[in-house]
Design an enzyme around this catalytic site. Sequence first.
Site, PDB file in Angstrom:
ATOM      1  N   GLY A   5       0.824  -1.219   0.000  1.00 48.43           N
ATOM      2  CA  GLY A   5       0.000   0.000   0.000  1.00 48.43           C
ATOM      3  C   GLY A   5       0.851   1.259   0.000  1.00 48.43           C
ATOM      4  N   GLY A  54       1.704   3.173  -2.541  1.00 51.38           N
ATOM      5  CA  GLY A  54       1.486   4.114  -3.645  1.00 51.38           C
ATOM      6  C   GLY A  54       1.125   5.500  -3.164  1.00 51.38           C
ATOM      7  N   VAL A  81      -2.778  -7.398  -2.349  1.00 52.80           N
ATOM      8  CA  VAL A  81      -2.333  -8.209  -1.200  1.00 52.80           C
ATOM      9  C   VAL A  81      -3.303  -9.343  -0.848  1.00 52.80           C
ATOM     10  CG1 VAL A  81      -0.889  -6.410  -0.152  1.00 52.80           C
ATOM     11  CG2 VAL A  81      -3.285  -6.643   0.573  1.00 52.80           C
ATOM     12  N   ASN A 105       1.150  -2.557   5.327  1.00 49.29           N
ATOM     13  CA  ASN A 105       0.459  -1.277   5.495  1.00 49.29           C
ATOM     14  C   ASN A 105      -0.825  -1.168   4.669  1.00 49.29           C
ATOM     15  OD1 ASN A 105       0.463   1.878   5.805  1.00 49.29           O
ATOM     16  ND2 ASN A 105       0.527   1.506   3.594  1.00 49.29           N
ATOM     17  N   SER A 120      -4.472  -0.012  14.024  1.00 55.86           N
ATOM     18  CA  SER A 120      -5.190   1.269  14.146  1.00 55.86           C
ATOM     19  C   SER A 120      -5.684   1.425  15.579  1.00 55.86           C
ATOM     20  CB  SER A 120      -6.403   1.277  13.220  1.00 55.86           C
ATOM     21  OG  SER A 120      -7.249   2.367  13.544  1.00 55.86           O
ATOM     22  N   TYR A 123     -13.492  -3.149  10.013  1.00 54.08           N
ATOM     23  CA  TYR A 123     -12.133  -2.572  10.082  1.00 54.08           C
ATOM     24  C   TYR A 123     -11.519  -2.764  11.471  1.00 54.08           C
ATOM     25  CZ  TYR A 123      -8.600   1.171   9.535  1.00 54.08           C
ATOM     26  OH  TYR A 123      -7.441   1.913   9.475  1.00 54.08           O
ATOM     27  N   SER A 124     -12.294  -2.506  12.526  1.00 55.89           N
ATOM     28  CA  SER A 124     -11.695  -2.633  13.864  1.00 55.89           C
ATOM     29  C   SER A 124     -11.423  -4.095  14.209  1.00 55.89           C
ATOM     30  CB  SER A 124     -12.549  -1.948  14.940  1.00 55.89           C
ATOM     31  OG  SER A 124     -13.826  -2.487  14.961  1.00 55.89           O
ATOM     32  N   SER A 125     -12.234  -5.028  13.685  1.00 54.73           N
ATOM     33  CA  SER A 125     -11.943  -6.459  13.904  1.00 54.73           C
ATOM     34  C   SER A 125     -10.619  -6.829  13.249  1.00 54.73           C
ATOM     35  CB  SER A 125     -13.032  -7.348  13.301  1.00 54.73           C
ATOM     36  OG  SER A 125     -14.269  -7.082  13.892  1.00 54.73           O
ATOM     37  N   ALA A 126     -10.430  -6.375  12.016  1.00 57.76           N
ATOM     38  CA  ALA A 126      -9.187  -6.694  11.299  1.00 57.76           C
ATOM     39  C   ALA A 126      -7.990  -6.081  12.023  1.00 57.76           C
ATOM     40  CB  ALA A 126      -9.268  -6.167   9.863  1.00 57.76           C
TER      41      ALA A 126
HETATM   42  P1  NAD Z   1      -4.556   5.386   1.899  1.00 56.20           P
HETATM   43  O1  NAD Z   1      -5.905   5.033   1.419  1.00 56.20           O
HETATM   44  O2  NAD Z   1      -4.000   6.740   1.602  1.00 56.20           O
HETATM   45  O3  NAD Z   1      -3.476   4.307   1.385  1.00 56.20           O
HETATM   46  C1  NAD Z   1      -3.743   2.928   1.399  1.00 56.20           C
HETATM   47  C2  NAD Z   1      -2.987   2.297   0.244  1.00 56.20           C
HETATM   48  O4  NAD Z   1      -3.269   0.886   0.270  1.00 56.20           O
HETATM   49  C3  NAD Z   1      -3.455   2.822  -1.129  1.00 56.20           C
HETATM   50  O5  NAD Z   1      -2.340   3.192  -1.915  1.00 56.20           O
HETATM   51  C4  NAD Z   1      -4.209   1.639  -1.709  1.00 56.20           C
HETATM   52  O6  NAD Z   1      -4.165   1.580  -3.134  1.00 56.20           O
HETATM   53  C5  NAD Z   1      -3.482   0.467  -1.069  1.00 56.20           C
HETATM   54  N1  NAD Z   1      -4.294  -0.753  -1.116  1.00 56.20           N
HETATM   55  C6  NAD Z   1      -5.611  -0.885  -0.834  1.00 56.20           C
HETATM   56  N2  NAD Z   1      -6.012  -2.133  -1.057  1.00 56.20           N
HETATM   57  C7  NAD Z   1      -4.921  -2.821  -1.483  1.00 56.20           C
HETATM   58  C8  NAD Z   1      -4.706  -4.160  -1.905  1.00 56.20           C
HETATM   59  N3  NAD Z   1      -5.705  -5.051  -1.926  1.00 56.20           N
HETATM   60  N4  NAD Z   1      -3.454  -4.541  -2.278  1.00 56.20           N
HETATM   61  C9  NAD Z   1      -2.434  -3.638  -2.280  1.00 56.20           C
HETATM   62  N5  NAD Z   1      -2.594  -2.345  -1.916  1.00 56.20           N
HETATM   63  C10 NAD Z   1      -3.824  -1.943  -1.525  1.00 56.20           C
HETATM   64  O7  NAD Z   1      -4.599   5.135   3.457  1.00 56.20           O
HETATM   65  P2  NAD Z   1      -3.534   5.442   4.631  1.00 56.20           P
HETATM   66  O8  NAD Z   1      -4.204   6.352   5.571  1.00 56.20           O
HETATM   67  O9  NAD Z   1      -2.204   5.777   4.079  1.00 56.20           O
HETATM   68  O10 NAD Z   1      -3.515   4.004   5.326  1.00 56.20           O
HETATM   69  C11 NAD Z   1      -2.348   3.202   5.436  1.00 56.20           C
HETATM   70  C12 NAD Z   1      -2.562   2.205   6.567  1.00 56.20           C
HETATM   71  O11 NAD Z   1      -2.700   2.931   7.796  1.00 56.20           O
HETATM   72  C13 NAD Z   1      -3.824   1.364   6.430  1.00 56.20           C
HETATM   73  O12 NAD Z   1      -3.574   0.052   6.874  1.00 56.20           O
HETATM   74  C14 NAD Z   1      -4.801   2.045   7.350  1.00 56.20           C
HETATM   75  O13 NAD Z   1      -5.798   1.167   7.804  1.00 56.20           O
HETATM   76  C15 NAD Z   1      -3.870   2.492   8.465  1.00 56.20           C
HETATM   77  N6  NAD Z   1      -4.407   3.570   9.296  1.00 56.20           N
HETATM   78  C16 NAD Z   1      -4.665   4.801   8.752  1.00 56.20           C
HETATM   79  C17 NAD Z   1      -5.176   5.798   9.591  1.00 56.20           C
HETATM   80  C18 NAD Z   1      -5.475   7.191   9.090  1.00 56.20           C
HETATM   81  O14 NAD Z   1      -6.009   8.002   9.873  1.00 56.20           O
HETATM   82  N7  NAD Z   1      -5.164   7.545   7.856  1.00 56.20           N
HETATM   83  C19 NAD Z   1      -5.411   5.523  10.941  1.00 56.20           C
HETATM   84  C20 NAD Z   1      -5.143   4.249  11.433  1.00 56.20           C
HETATM   85  C21 NAD Z   1      -4.632   3.288  10.597  1.00 56.20           C
END
Ligand code: NAD
Length: 249
Positions: free
Chosen positions: A13, A15, A65, A91, A143, A156-159
């Site tokens: 993730g 990108g 993934v 991630n 998270s 989401y919270s379960s995962a």
């Molecule tokens: P984001 O949406 O900006 O980035 C997530 C990335 O994951 C994207 O580039 C997306 O294309 C990629 N992705 C999604 N499904 C995918 C798949 N099946 N295979 C490969 N890549 C995939 O989100 P973010 O905020 O940067 O989140 C990153 C991580 O942090 C996540 O696991 C999210 O749950 C966690 N998180 C984020 C926050 C927040 O407030 N932003 C809070 C807690 C946890």
Amino acid sequence: MVDLRNQIAIITGAGRGIGFATAKILGGYGATPIICDVLPESELSKTIDHLQSNGIDSFSYRVDVTNKEQIDKMVQDVLERWGHIDILVNNAGLTRDAALLRMKDEDWHLVLNVCLQGTYQCTKSVLKSMVKRRYGRIINISSVVGVIGNAGQVNYSSAKAAIIGFTKSLAREIASRGITVNAIAPGFFDTDMTRNLPEAIKEGWINQIPVGRLGQPEEIAEAVAFLSSQAAAYITGQTLHINGGMVMY
Ligand code: NAD
């Protein structure tokens, strides 16, 4: 303290958002970040260009993934090209929010598959080579809602809660092989995941955050870099809470 020269880091993730910031920061400390994301090739090549313009050598794979075949192929290719994988950052994640009674079964499965199954599958795929070298750093992005819960996010919270259990169990299994496994539980961060939410909801969160603002992706990435370093060799099975003081343990 953080020196990641000659280290190969697969970041799922990556990108955009927290994953991209992690690629940039790990790359800045000398690692070669391997970007793994489902985004279109055109987006991924922009990511690589951006990293290269910052002097960071990197490579991307368009990989979902949830797809074991694609992950195994990527891992095999990385091992053939570079010979080793030192760091894995699980991630990739997404949300599909709804109250439980309205939640579609497909959204339950999708979120569990990407966040949890993806973490399992990517870890399983790189682990053999790490065990062989008796070295590795695995960092799983959980998270805050995996710990305190959040209405509308049972999937989401379960995962994210399960990722913490996964982290602890695997840490116990492989600590003797020189491999550490830790989780980071971000609070609320300014990324695409949160950007389009109504301002009133964001204001509500900010009111609960003593630091008084959302986090920046680089503030997770620096912690990933530390947990990836030699300095963190004695830290395993832990969950690092990075949330501006929103929840304190
Ligand atoms: P984001 O949406 O900006 O980035 C997530 C990335 O994951 C994207 O580039 C997306 O294309 C990629 N992705 C999604 N499904 C995918 C798949 N099946 N295979 C490969 N890549 C995939 O989100 P973010 O905020 O940067 O989140 C990153 C991580 O942090 C996540 O696991 C999210 O749950 C966690 N998180 C984020 C926050 C927040 O407030 N932003 C809070 C807690 C946890």
